[in-house]
Design a protein around this motif. Structure first.
Motif, PDB file in Angstrom:
ATOM      1  N   UNK A   1      -8.070  -8.777  20.692  1.00  0.00           N
ATOM      2  CA  UNK A   1      -9.127  -8.528  21.669  1.00  0.00           C
ATOM      3  C   UNK A   1     -10.115  -7.533  21.082  1.00  0.00           C
ATOM      4  N   UNK A   2     -11.373  -7.877  21.102  1.00  0.00           N
ATOM      5  CA  UNK A   2     -12.388  -7.005  20.531  1.00  0.00           C
ATOM      6  C   UNK A   2     -12.619  -5.806  21.440  1.00  0.00           C
ATOM      7  N   UNK A   3     -13.098  -4.688  20.880  1.00  0.00           N
ATOM      8  CA  UNK A   3     -13.390  -3.509  21.714  1.00  0.00           C
ATOM      9  C   UNK A   3     -14.358  -3.828  22.851  1.00  0.00           C
ATOM     10  N   UNK A   4     -15.345  -4.680  22.577  1.00  0.00           N
ATOM     11  CA  UNK A   4     -16.317  -5.019  23.611  1.00  0.00           C
ATOM     12  C   UNK A   4     -15.661  -5.722  24.793  1.00  0.00           C
ATOM     13  N   UNK A   5     -14.718  -6.626  24.485  1.00  0.00           N
ATOM     14  CA  UNK A   5     -14.028  -7.333  25.561  1.00  0.00           C
ATOM     15  C   UNK A   5     -13.118  -6.387  26.342  1.00  0.00           C
ATOM     16  N   UNK A   6     -12.502  -5.428  25.634  1.00  0.00           N
ATOM     17  CA  UNK A   6     -11.645  -4.466  26.321  1.00  0.00           C
ATOM     18  C   UNK A   6     -12.464  -3.596  27.268  1.00  0.00           C
ATOM     19  N   UNK A   7     -13.635  -3.185  26.822  1.00  0.00           N
ATOM     20  CA  UNK A   7     -14.518  -2.387  27.680  1.00  0.00           C
ATOM     21  C   UNK A   7     -14.961  -3.195  28.890  1.00  0.00           C
TER      22      UNK A   7
END
Length: 348
Positions: free
Chosen positions: A19-25
């Protein structure tokens, strides 16, 4: 014959993608964004207005939103089955009229008035169920029609006049009764310093949560809302459960009407008119809580608390009422963005 076991290392394509950081945010914003907004607004008003921190102010805020919250619970139940009840405000107003009629015009005790109001709410829910389940009218259109019928009916019952103790009735006689002290305690009384209406709101929230989230009936309501045809093929009596949701919504709206009648102490013919929009708003706002994207009881309760925080905070700051409407509308839009726009992008 011998067999050999493959020792190939799984390719990157076979491994679950990180999971990319952007998706986690984005996921965190969807799940906790609404709660963050609520906490932030509460902290802002608490720090900028000392009177907002008083326990009396906080309890008055909960007392103020109790009616809209209880009506919102009814709307939540109907949203769970894929519909929406637009008649809750009118049913609450009818409850005010029936309560006043029973106690002031007919000189009945508070218990009789309470039973009459709840019966009126159940009948209103049955009317909605008849139109929607039997006559196949779309939920919103059916309940809008019911709303107008009920609003007209309550005016006919009182000849277009608000009911007040000691008033001159249509036949020239003086109204013999009044709102009983016990009935007025529904909103004006306290238990251990907590308003009775707040306790009713809390108790109904817990009961509604247990019903929707912890019983088979609640799970069936959600299943019908997700896919009514699949539910029907699974042997579920879809019509009966949808009717149940609308009857329960009518009963909850009537309980809100009881609190409203106790609050104003008279049969105001305009009572309940403004409650519809707030009830629908808190139910819709509640869909964004914890990123669930579906109607849920705790979300509706938190939505009501947020509306109360905004209204109380802006009132203490001296902002005019029309400014409050703008802010409440903006919060509703923000919540809907959390529920629909961002969540769809996450799953796209």
């Amino acid at each position: 014959m011998t067999t050999t076991q493959s020792t190939e290392v799984p390719t990157k394509a076979a491994l679950p993608p990180a999971t990319s950081p952007a998706l986690r945010v984005q996921s965190a914003v969807i799940k906790y964004g609404f709660i963050f907004v609520t906490v932030t607004l509460f902290a802002y008003f608490a720090l900028s207005e000392p009177s907002f921190r008083d326990s009396a102010t906080l309890l008055d805020t909960l007392r103020y939103v109790s009616v809209a919250a209880i009506l919102g619970l009814g709307v939540t139940l109907t949203m769970a089955v894929g519909g929406i009840d637009m008649s809750v405000g009118a049913v609450a107003g009818l409850g005010v009229t029936v309560a006043a009629k029973m106690m002031v015009s007919y000189n009945q005790v508070g218990l009789v008035a309470i039973l009459a109001v709840i019966a009126a709410g159940a009948l209103a829910g049955l009317l909605n169920a008849l139109l929607i389940v039997v006559l196949k009218i779309p939920d919103m259109l059916a309940t809008l029609g019911t709303m107008f019928v009920i609003q007209g009916t309550k005016l006919v019952l009182v000849d277009g006049q608000s009911i007040t103790p000691g008033m001159t009735q249509a036949d020239g006689s003086t109204a013999p009764g009044k709102f009983t002290e016990g009935f007025l305690r529904i909103d004006r009384g306290t238990v251990l310093g907590i308003p009775v209406s707040v306790l009713i709101f809390g108790a109904l929230t817990v009961v509604a949560w247990v019903f929707l989230a912890r019983t088979r009936w609640g799970r069936v309501l959600y299943a019908i809302g997700a896919n009514p045809e699949a539910s029907r093929l699974a042997g579920i009596r879809v019509g009966a459960y949808r009717a149940l949701a609308y009857v329960l919504s009518g009963v909850l709206a009537s309980i809100g009407g009881l609190i409203l009648a106790s609050r104003i102490g008279q049969g105001d013919v305009s009572a309940g008119t403004s409650q519809l929009l707030e009830a629908v708003a808190v139910a819709l706002v509640g869909t964004s809580v914890l990123g669930r994207g579906r109607p849920n009881v705790w979300g509706t309760a938190l939505g009501a608390v947020l509306i109360g925080i905004i209204t109380t905070g802006l009132t203490i700051k001296g902002l005019p009422y029309y400014t409050q409407d703008v802010v409440e509308g903006a919060v509703l839009i923000l919540a809907l963005i959390f529920s629909f726009t961002l969540s769809k992008r996450r799953t796209a």
